[in-house]
Scaffold this motif. Sequence first.
Motif, PDB file in Angstrom:
ATOM      1  N   GLU A   1       2.374   4.634   0.864  1.00 40.79           N
ATOM      2  CA  GLU A   1       2.424   5.440   2.190  1.00 40.79           C
ATOM      3  C   GLU A   1       2.529   6.932   1.705  1.00 40.79           C
ATOM      4  N   LYS A   2       2.229   7.498   2.638  1.00 37.36           N
ATOM      5  CA  LYS A   2       2.237   9.315   2.376  1.00 37.36           C
ATOM      6  C   LYS A   2       3.654   9.589   2.571  1.00 37.36           C
TER       7      LYS A   2
ATOM      8  N   LYS B   1       0.919  -1.052  -0.138  1.00 39.98           N
ATOM      9  CA  LYS B   1      -0.048   0.038   0.159  1.00 39.98           C
ATOM     10  C   LYS B   1       0.764   1.153  -0.026  1.00 39.98           C
TER      11      LYS B   1
END
Length: 310
Positions: free
Chosen positions: A207-208, A205
Motif C-alpha cells: 500500500e502507498k 499487496k
Amino acid sequence: MPLRLIFMGTPDFAVPTLLELVAHGHEVVAVYTRAPKPAGRGMKMQPSPVEQEARRLGIPVMTLGTLKTPEALAEFRTHNADAAVVVAYGMILPQAILDAPRYGCYNLHGSLLPRWRGAAPINRAIMAGDAESGVMVMKMDVGLDTGDVAMAERLAITDTMTAADLHDALAPLGADLMVRAMGGLERGGLQLTKQSEDGVTYAAKIEKAEARIDWTRPAREVLRHIHGLSPFPGAWCEMAGEAEPVRLKILRCELANGSGAPGDVLDDNLAIACGDRAIRIVELQRAGKGPMKSAEFLRGTALKPPARLD
C-alpha cells in the motif's frame, strides 16, 4: 513426449519461464494474460510483457476479463492441455479451470512457502529482514498459495539487494525450476509434498501508505524497508524546499556509522541518522526527475548538516 501446455502469466517475471518451456520443446498451445493497459506519456494501450513474447513466438493469446463463465471454461477445455503453468497471472483460477488440464495447474511462486503466500512475496521478504528467499513450484488448489509443493530452490538475501535485484535473480531460477518440474511431470515422476501449517505468513499487496520512511526505526530496518520497495513504489521522505517540501524516493542505501536525531543529515555524503546508527543514501530520485546516484544529486542540491529529512 513433450507436454501440451497452457501458459498463464503477465509481468516480466513470467517471461523467462515461458521462453524456457518453449526452448525445451514443450508445446505451448495458448497463452492467457491480462488485457493491455494504458501506459506512457501518450497513455497508449500496452500489452503485457508475456503477451508481447507470446505474439513474437506465434502463440495464440487470450486476454479474458474473467475465467468464471461457462464460455471461458469451454474455451479453456478446447486446448486439450496436459497441464497449465501459472506465473504471476493476476487472476483467480476457479476450481473448474484447475480441474480442466489432464494433470492440473502448476504455479511458480516467488517465496519459500508457506512463508509469504500472496501478492508481494519478494517485497515482503526483504522488508521483513529475511535471510533467504526462493521459488517453489506447487500444484494449485483453490486456496491462496496453499497447494502441494513439487520443487524448490533457495537464494540468500543480502542487505545490498533491492526488490528489483531479487526479482531479477528469482525469475531465471524459477524458469529453470519449472522446466525441471514439467520434465518430472512428463516422465511421471513429479513428487508432491503437502505444505506445513507452521510458519504461514501472508504477503499483502503493498500500500502507498507504507512507503514513507520512518527514520526512528533501527538503521537495518530502514535499509530493508527502502530496498524492499525499490524501485516501486519507492520508499520516500521529504527535504525542505524553497517554497514547499520536496519529495525524495530513496532507491538504494547502505549501513553507515554515526548517530543523531532520526532524520538528521550527518555529513556531506548523505549519511542519515536512524533510530540507531545510520544509513548512507546511494541512489535516489527527486520528484519529477529520473533516478540518480548520490554524487550526481549532490552536484545540484546542497544537503548537508544541519539539514534533516522528514
